[in-house]
Every structure is written in structure tokens, then in C-alpha cells.
Design a protein around this motif. Sequence first.
Motif, PDB file in Angstrom:
ATOM      1  N   CYS A  44     -10.783  -6.810 -12.681  1.00 42.89           N
ATOM      2  CA  CYS A  44     -11.490  -6.024 -13.696  1.00 42.89           C
ATOM      3  C   CYS A  44     -11.008  -6.467 -15.070  1.00 42.89           C
ATOM      4  N   HIS A  46     -11.087  -4.763 -17.737  1.00 43.44           N
ATOM      5  CA  HIS A  46     -10.501  -3.690 -18.543  1.00 43.44           C
ATOM      6  C   HIS A  46      -8.985  -3.774 -18.515  1.00 43.44           C
ATOM      7  N   ASP A  47      -8.427  -3.724 -17.300  1.00 45.93           N
ATOM      8  CA  ASP A  47      -6.964  -3.760 -17.214  1.00 45.93           C
ATOM      9  C   ASP A  47      -6.515  -4.356 -15.881  1.00 45.93           C
ATOM     10  N   GLY A  48      -7.295  -5.295 -15.356  1.00 47.14           N
ATOM     11  CA  GLY A  48      -6.865  -6.048 -14.179  1.00 47.14           C
ATOM     12  C   GLY A  48      -7.007  -5.343 -12.856  1.00 47.14           C
ATOM     13  N   GLY A  49      -7.793  -4.285 -12.777  1.00 48.47           N
ATOM     14  CA  GLY A  49      -7.965  -3.571 -11.509  1.00 48.47           C
ATOM     15  C   GLY A  49      -8.558  -4.474 -10.432  1.00 48.47           C
ATOM     16  N   CYS A  63     -14.827  -0.425 -10.440  1.00 45.19           N
ATOM     17  CA  CYS A  63     -13.381  -0.642 -10.391  1.00 45.19           C
ATOM     18  C   CYS A  63     -12.688   0.618  -9.867  1.00 45.19           C
ATOM     19  N   ARG A  65      -9.791   1.660 -10.493  1.00 45.27           N
ATOM     20  CA  ARG A  65      -8.798   2.252 -11.390  1.00 45.27           C
ATOM     21  C   ARG A  65      -9.419   3.225 -12.384  1.00 45.27           C
ATOM     22  N   HIS A  66     -10.375   2.783 -13.196  1.00 45.43           N
ATOM     23  CA  HIS A  66     -10.960   3.681 -14.199  1.00 45.43           C
ATOM     24  C   HIS A  66     -12.478   3.732 -14.134  1.00 45.43           C
ATOM     25  N   GLY A  67     -13.056   3.085 -13.109  1.00 41.30           N
ATOM     26  CA  GLY A  67     -14.475   3.283 -12.838  1.00 41.30           C
ATOM     27  C   GLY A  67     -15.464   2.373 -13.542  1.00 41.30           C
ATOM     28  N   ALA A  68     -15.019   1.394 -14.299  1.00 43.44           N
ATOM     29  CA  ALA A  68     -15.977   0.473 -14.915  1.00 43.44           C
ATOM     30  C   ALA A  68     -16.808  -0.190 -13.820  1.00 43.44           C
ATOM     31  N   PRO A  81     -14.906   1.638 -18.962  1.00 45.42           N
ATOM     32  CA  PRO A  81     -14.249   1.097 -20.154  1.00 45.42           C
ATOM     33  C   PRO A  81     -14.208  -0.422 -20.230  1.00 45.42           C
TER      34      PRO A  81
HETATM   35  S1  FES Z   1      -8.760  -1.511 -14.781  1.00 46.11           S
HETATM   36 FE1  FES Z   1     -10.844  -1.479 -14.169  1.00 46.11          FE
HETATM   37  S2  FES Z   1     -11.709   0.164 -15.304  1.00 46.11           S
HETATM   38 FE2  FES Z   1      -9.660   0.071 -15.970  1.00 46.11          FE
END
Ligand code: FES
Length: 105
Positions: A44, A46-49, A63, A65-68, A81
Motif C-alpha cells: 500500500c 499510504h504506509d506500506g500495508g 488495504c 491497515r487503514h482501508g485505502a 488515505p
Molecule cells: S497502510 Fe494502507 S491505508 Fe494505510
Amino acid sequence: MSEFVRVLRLDELPPGQKHTVVVDDRIVVLVRVHDDVYCIDDVCTHDGGPLGEGTLDGYLLACPRHGAKFDVRTGAAVTMPATEPTASHEVTVTDGQVFVRLSEE
Ligand code: FES
């Protein structure tokens, strides 16, 4: 340009399912929607999810982790995100075998 690498048999990836594989030390996610197979990075933007652990809904992979959500056809980030696409890779299916060619991204 990299070569096509055989990654699995098509019957190992039923429609609506995803499968994570390693190609040339890179972790990618294969997704089958109907009879088509797509491949994007397992990362991902956003932050590597780990997208391979996410939830698939049609062409969208969320994702964990935070749903992107990412469009598996292109790697495009379609919801926050995440704002940047993840890499997508070329897929071909021949004689029931799935092959992936990594993009240069
Ligand atoms: S790491 Fe994927 S949405 Fe934050």
C-alpha cells in the motif's frame, strides 16, 4: 524489460480470490475477477500495508491497515488515505498457467 515468470495454475486462483506470490524477490498480489487475472504490488502506498491481506470487492482491493482501496486493473489508489498508485504488472494466461512480467516501477 523483465521476462514473464510462471507463478501458478489458473485453477489455483478461483474467481473472486487473491493470492500472494514472490517474483524475483518482489511480493505481488494476483487477483482474479471473473476470467481475468491482475497483478499489483503487495504494498500500500499510504504506509506500506500488505494489500494481499486486504479485502477484495470486485476490482477493488482494500488495504487491511487503514482501508485505502486500489483498483487491481491499474494499481490506482481510488480512496483515501492512499493517493499514489501501487505498481501493476502484466499478466498473461497460457494453457491454464498464469505468468507475470514485472513492471519497471
Ligand atoms: S497502510 Fe494502507 S491505508 Fe494505510
